[in-house]
Design a protein around this motif. Structure first.
Motif, PDB file in Angstrom:
ATOM      1  N   ILE A  99       0.844  -1.193   0.000  1.00 36.48           N
ATOM      2  CA  ILE A  99       0.000   0.000   0.000  1.00 36.48           C
ATOM      3  C   ILE A  99       0.880   1.244   0.000  1.00 36.48           C
ATOM      4  N   SER A 100       0.433   2.269  -0.732  1.00 36.50           N
ATOM      5  CA  SER A 100       1.116   3.560  -0.644  1.00 36.50           C
ATOM      6  C   SER A 100       0.070   4.666  -0.633  1.00 36.50           C
ATOM      7  N   ILE A 101       0.426   5.801  -0.035  1.00 38.93           N
ATOM      8  CA  ILE A 101      -0.419   6.989  -0.092  1.00 38.93           C
ATOM      9  C   ILE A 101       0.376   8.085  -0.776  1.00 38.93           C
ATOM     10  N   ASN A 102      -0.187   8.638  -1.832  1.00 34.35           N
ATOM     11  CA  ASN A 102       0.490   9.679  -2.618  1.00 34.35           C
ATOM     12  C   ASN A 102       1.959   9.332  -2.862  1.00 34.35           C
ATOM     13  N   GLY A 103       2.212   8.078  -3.194  1.00 36.35           N
ATOM     14  CA  GLY A 103       3.573   7.670  -3.543  1.00 36.35           C
ATOM     15  C   GLY A 103       4.465   7.351  -2.365  1.00 36.35           C
ATOM     16  N   GLN A 104       3.961   7.451  -1.128  1.00 35.39           N
ATOM     17  CA  GLN A 104       4.752   7.076   0.049  1.00 35.39           C
ATOM     18  C   GLN A 104       4.380   5.657   0.467  1.00 35.39           C
ATOM     19  N   ARG A 105       5.354   4.762   0.422  1.00 37.88           N
ATOM     20  CA  ARG A 105       5.103   3.373   0.747  1.00 37.88           C
ATOM     21  C   ARG A 105       4.838   3.188   2.238  1.00 37.88           C
ATOM     22  N   LEU A 106       3.847   2.351   2.539  1.00 34.70           N
ATOM     23  CA  LEU A 106       3.560   2.015   3.925  1.00 34.70           C
ATOM     24  C   LEU A 106       4.441   0.861   4.360  1.00 34.70           C
ATOM     25  N   ILE A 107       5.208   1.051   5.436  1.00 33.23           N
ATOM     26  CA  ILE A 107       5.938  -0.075   6.007  1.00 33.23           C
ATOM     27  C   ILE A 107       5.394  -0.308   7.404  1.00 33.23           C
ATOM     28  N   SER A 108       5.988  -1.245   8.122  1.00 33.63           N
ATOM     29  CA  SER A 108       5.389  -1.592   9.413  1.00 33.63           C
ATOM     30  C   SER A 108       5.353  -0.389  10.348  1.00 33.63           C
ATOM     31  N   THR A 109       6.420   0.401  10.349  1.00 33.94           N
ATOM     32  CA  THR A 109       6.509   1.483  11.325  1.00 33.94           C
ATOM     33  C   THR A 109       5.833   2.776  10.869  1.00 33.94           C
ATOM     34  N   THR A 110       5.118   2.730   9.756  1.00 35.09           N
ATOM     35  CA  THR A 110       4.483   3.945   9.239  1.00 35.09           C
ATOM     36  C   THR A 110       3.367   4.425  10.159  1.00 35.09           C
ATOM     37  N   GLU A 111       3.420   5.707  10.507  1.00 37.50           N
ATOM     38  CA  GLU A 111       2.326   6.306  11.266  1.00 37.50           C
ATOM     39  C   GLU A 111       1.557   7.253  10.353  1.00 37.50           C
ATOM     40  N   VAL A 112       0.303   7.506  10.695  1.00 31.55           N
ATOM     41  CA  VAL A 112      -0.502   8.443   9.914  1.00 31.55           C
ATOM     42  C   VAL A 112      -0.954   9.546  10.850  1.00 31.55           C
ATOM     43  N   ARG A 113      -0.626  10.800  10.509  1.00 30.98           N
ATOM     44  CA  ARG A 113      -1.082  11.904  11.341  1.00 30.98           C
ATOM     45  C   ARG A 113      -1.684  12.982  10.470  1.00 30.98           C
ATOM     46  N   CYS A 114      -2.890  13.382  10.804  1.00 27.49           N
ATOM     47  CA  CYS A 114      -3.517  14.467  10.065  1.00 27.49           C
ATOM     48  C   CYS A 114      -3.248  15.753  10.820  1.00 27.49           C
ATOM     49  N   ILE A 115      -2.583  16.686  10.160  1.00 33.25           N
ATOM     50  CA  ILE A 115      -2.336  17.977  10.786  1.00 33.25           C
ATOM     51  C   ILE A 115      -2.883  19.030   9.849  1.00 33.25           C
ATOM     52  N   GLY A 116      -3.903  19.741  10.310  1.00 31.01           N
ATOM     53  CA  GLY A 116      -4.573  20.691   9.435  1.00 31.01           C
ATOM     54  C   GLY A 116      -5.048  19.949   8.213  1.00 31.01           C
ATOM     55  N   PRO A 117      -4.823  20.496   7.036  1.00 31.49           N
ATOM     56  CA  PRO A 117      -5.307  19.834   5.826  1.00 31.49           C
ATOM     57  C   PRO A 117      -4.322  18.811   5.271  1.00 31.49           C
TER      58      PRO A 117
ATOM     59  N   ILE B  78      -4.757   6.524  -2.234  1.00 32.90           N
ATOM     60  CA  ILE B  78      -4.205   5.316  -1.639  1.00 32.90           C
ATOM     61  C   ILE B  78      -4.163   4.251  -2.722  1.00 32.90           C
ATOM     62  N   SER B  79      -2.992   3.733  -3.017  1.00 32.77           N
ATOM     63  CA  SER B  79      -2.870   2.660  -3.995  1.00 32.77           C
ATOM     64  C   SER B  79      -2.573   1.370  -3.258  1.00 32.77           C
ATOM     65  N   ALA B  80      -3.296   0.305  -3.603  1.00 30.00           N
ATOM     66  CA  ALA B  80      -3.083  -0.977  -2.940  1.00 30.00           C
ATOM     67  C   ALA B  80      -3.052  -2.082  -3.980  1.00 30.00           C
ATOM     68  N   VAL B  81      -2.048  -2.962  -3.854  1.00 33.49           N
ATOM     69  CA  VAL B  81      -1.957  -4.119  -4.738  1.00 33.49           C
ATOM     70  C   VAL B  81      -2.607  -5.299  -4.038  1.00 33.49           C
ATOM     71  N   GLY B  82      -3.511  -5.973  -4.743  1.00 30.74           N
ATOM     72  CA  GLY B  82      -4.210  -7.110  -4.168  1.00 30.74           C
ATOM     73  C   GLY B  82      -5.345  -7.507  -5.099  1.00 30.74           C
ATOM     74  N   HIS B  83      -6.237  -8.370  -4.628  1.00 28.56           N
ATOM     75  CA  HIS B  83      -7.360  -8.772  -5.464  1.00 28.56           C
ATOM     76  C   HIS B  83      -8.348  -7.607  -5.553  1.00 28.56           C
ATOM     77  N   PRO B  84      -8.543  -7.038  -6.756  1.00 32.69           N
ATOM     78  CA  PRO B  84      -9.336  -5.803  -6.862  1.00 32.69           C
ATOM     79  C   PRO B  84     -10.752  -5.944  -6.288  1.00 32.69           C
ATOM     80  N   ASP B  85     -11.435  -7.066  -6.606  1.00 30.19           N
ATOM     81  CA  ASP B  85     -12.821  -7.210  -6.137  1.00 30.19           C
ATOM     82  C   ASP B  85     -12.870  -7.307  -4.617  1.00 30.19           C
ATOM     83  N   THR B  86     -11.990  -8.137  -4.050  1.00 35.89           N
ATOM     84  CA  THR B  86     -11.980  -8.302  -2.589  1.00 35.89           C
ATOM     85  C   THR B  86     -11.704  -6.975  -1.894  1.00 35.89           C
ATOM     86  N   LEU B  87     -10.710  -6.259  -2.408  1.00 33.52           N
ATOM     87  CA  LEU B  87     -10.346  -4.987  -1.788  1.00 33.52           C
ATOM     88  C   LEU B  87     -11.502  -3.994  -1.861  1.00 33.52           C
TER      89      LEU B  87
END
Lengths: 225, 234
Positions: B144-162, B178-187
Motif C-alpha cells: 500500500i502507498s499513499i500519494n507515492g509514500q510506501r507504507l511499512i510496518s513502522t508507518t504512522e498516519v497523522r492528520c495535521i490541518g489539511p 491510496i494505492s493498494a496491490v491485491g485482489h481488486p474485487d476483494t479490496l
C-alpha cells in the motif's frame, strides 16, 4: 499680524503635527506581529526538529552502508559478513526477527462496571480502532517494533473486528490487550499520556488502561502463515 | 499682552510635540526589540526548506549505496544470501510492487455546513485514513502507498490541518490517493461493504472514490532503517 491669526496658525500647526504622528503611530502598530506567528513558528520548529532527526538517521544509514561496502570489497569472508548484517537489519524491519530492547507495555481492558445509564451499551467496549490508534501513536513516537498479545505488527498486519473478537494477522486476540513497543520509553510514554491525548480519551470512555515503562522487552517475530 | 499670549501658544505646541515624540520613540523602540518574533517563522521556513532538500539528497545517497552494495555482492557464493536479502526487502517494503489492485481517492467533505455545525466533524481525520488502510490490509492487500509514500510496518498516519504526515514527516496534501496491490474485487468490496468504512465516511460527507485498476504501482520505501533501541534476540 493680529493676535488671533497667530493663535489660529499655532493651533493648526499643532493639529497637523498631531495628525501626522497619529498616522505614523497607526501604521507602526499595524505592522507589529499578530498572534498567529507564535503558532506558526512552533509548528515549523516541530517540523524542523523531526526532519533533522530523520537526517541523523539517514546519515547513520549512509555510514553503515559505506562500512558494509568497504567490507564487501575487502574479501569474501568480509563480504559475507557485510551482507549478513544488511540482511539482519532488513529482516528486523520486516518483522521476521524476534527483538529485545527497552520500551513500554500498554494494557487495555474493557470497562468492568456497568455502563452509565443513558449511554448505549457496548459503546465502550474496546474496538479495533482503539487499538489501531494506540499502535499508530506508538509508531508516531518512534517505536521500532510492536506486538499485541504476541502478534507482531508488520506492514500488512490488520487489526480488525471480526465480531465478537478482534483479529490481528488473522489470529484471534482477546482482552486484556497487551501492547508491547520497543523504543525510547520516555518518548513513547509522554506521547501516549499527553494532556488531551489518547490515554486520556480512552480513560474517559471508561476503558481500563495502564502504561508502564520497561528496560527489557521481548517482541516475537512475525509467524509466517 | 500680545507677545505674552504668543509665547503661551508656543509653549503648548512645544509641550505637545515633546510628549508625542517621546511616546513615538518608546513605541518604535519597543517594536524593534520585538522584531525577531516577526521574522522567526520566515527564518524557520527557510531553514526547513533547506533541511528538506538535504534530507532528500541523503535519501538518494542511501538508495545509491544500497544498489552498490547489491552490485558488489554479485559473486556466486553470495548469490544465495543475496536472494534471501531480496526476499526480506520485499517483505520490508523496500521493493517496488506492481499488480492489479484498487485506487482510493479521499477528500474533505463537500457538504454545505448548517450554521452552528462543527466543521471539524466533516474533515478527514487520521482515524479515517487508518481505518481504510486497515480494511485494505484485512482484505489481503500486499502493498500500500499513499500519494507515492510506501507504507511499512513502522508507518504512522497523522492528520495535521489539511495535510497528512507519514513515514516520519513526509507531508502529503490532498487529494489523498491510496494505492493498494491485491485482489481488486476483494479490496473494493471490503471497503464498500454495507456499514463499512466508505459508508461511515460518506455519512460525514467525506468524498471517497474507490476504483478497481488492472495495474497499480506501489513504490519502494526509500528512507533509512535505523534501530536505536531494538536488538535482535540472541
Amino acid at each position: 499680524m493680529s493676535q488671533r491669526t497667530t493663535v489660529y496658525i499655532s493651533i493648526m500647526l499643532v493639529a497637523a503635527i498631531l495628525g501626522i504622528m497619529l498616522a505614523v503611530q497607526f501604521r507602526v502598530v499595524n505592522r507589529s506581529p499578530g498572534g498567529i506567528s507564535a503558532n506558526r513558528a512552533e509548528e515549523l520548529l516541530t517540523d524542523l526538529k523531526q526532519i533533522n532527526r530523520e537526517q541523523e538517521n539517514l546519515k547513520k544509514e549512509i555510514a553503515d552502508l559505506n562500512y558494509k561496502l568497504n567490507q564487501v570489497n575487502k574479501g569474501k569472508s568480509e563480504a559475507i559478513e557485510a551482507l549478513r548484517g544488511e540482511l539482519n537489519k532488513v529482516r528486523m524491519s520486516a518483522g521476521l526477527v524476534t527483538v529485545t530492547g527497552p520500551g513500554v507495555e500498554v494494557v487495555l481492558d474493557n470497562p468492568k462496571n456497568e455502563t452509565e445509564p443513558g449511554m448505549p451499551p457496548g459503546l465502550f467496549i474496546i474496538r479495533d480502532e482503539d487499538l489501531l490508534k494506540v499502535v499508530n501513536e506508538l509508531w508516531g513516537a518512534g517505536a521500532e517494533a510492536i506486538s499485541i498479545n504476541g502478534q507482531r505488527i508488520i506492514a500488512t498486519s490488520e487489526i480488525r473486528l471480526a465480531a465478537p473478537f478482534i483479529n490481528i494477522n488473522t489470529r484471534r486476540v482477546v482482552p486484556p490487550y497487551q501492547v508491547l513497543a520497543v523504543g525510547n520509553p520516555d518518548t513513547l510514554v509522554s506521547s501516549l499520556e499527553l494532556p488531551g491525548g489518547l490515554v486520556e480519551y480512552l480513560r474517559s470512555l471508561g476503558i481500563d488502561i495502564t502504561v508502564e515503562k520497561h528496560d527489557d522487552l521481548t517482541i516475537p517475530a512475525y509467524a509466517e502463515r | 499682552m500680545k507677545t505674552k499670549s504668543y509665547y503661551w501658544v508656543m509653549l503648548l505646541v512645544g509641550l505637545v510635540m515633546g510628549i508625542i515624540l517621546a511616546v513615538q520613540f518608546r513605541v518604535t523602540r519597543h517594536i524593534t526589540q520585538n522584531t525577531p518574533a516577526l521574522d522567526r517563522p520566515i527564518a524557520l521556513a527557510q531553514q526547513l526548506d533547506k533541511a528538506r532538500e538535504s534530507r532528500d539528497r541523503l535519501q538518494v545517497r542511501v538508495d545509491e549505496l544500497r544498489a552498490r552494495l547489491d552490485e558488489a555482492a554479485a559473486g556466486p557464493e553470495l548469490a544465495r544470501m543475496k536472494e534471501e536479502l531480496d526476499r526480506a526487502r520485499e517483505k520490508a517494503g523496500m521493493t517496488q510492487v506492481q499488480g492489479p489492485g484498487v485506487e482510493v481517492t479521499l477528500n474533505d467533505s463537500s457538504k454545505v455546513l448548517q450554521p452552528g455545525a462543527n466543521p471539524n466533524l466533516y474533515v478527514l481525520h487520521d482515524e479515517d485514513v487508518l481505518r481504510i488502510l486497515n480494511e485494505l490490509k484485512a482484505a489481503g492487500a500486499q502493498a500500500i502507498s499513499i500519494n507515492g509514500q510506501r507504507l511499512i510496518s513502522t508507518t504512522e498516519v497523522r492528520c495535521i490541518g489539511p495535510t497528512i504526515l507519514l513515514n516520519k514527516n513526509q507531508r502529503l496534501s490532498p487529494p489523498f490517493v491510496i494505492s493498494a496491490v491485491g485482489h481488486p474485487d476483494t479490496l473494493a468490496n471490503s471497503l464498500k461493504m454495507k456499514g463499512g468504512v466508505v459508508d461511515s465516511l460518506q455519512f460525514w460527507g467525506i468524498q471517497v472514490d474507490v476504483k478497481k485498476v488492472d495495474e497499480v504501482t506501489v513504490p519502494a520505501y526509500t528512507g533509512g532503517l535505523v534501530f536505536e533501541y531494538a536488538r535482535p534476540e540472541k
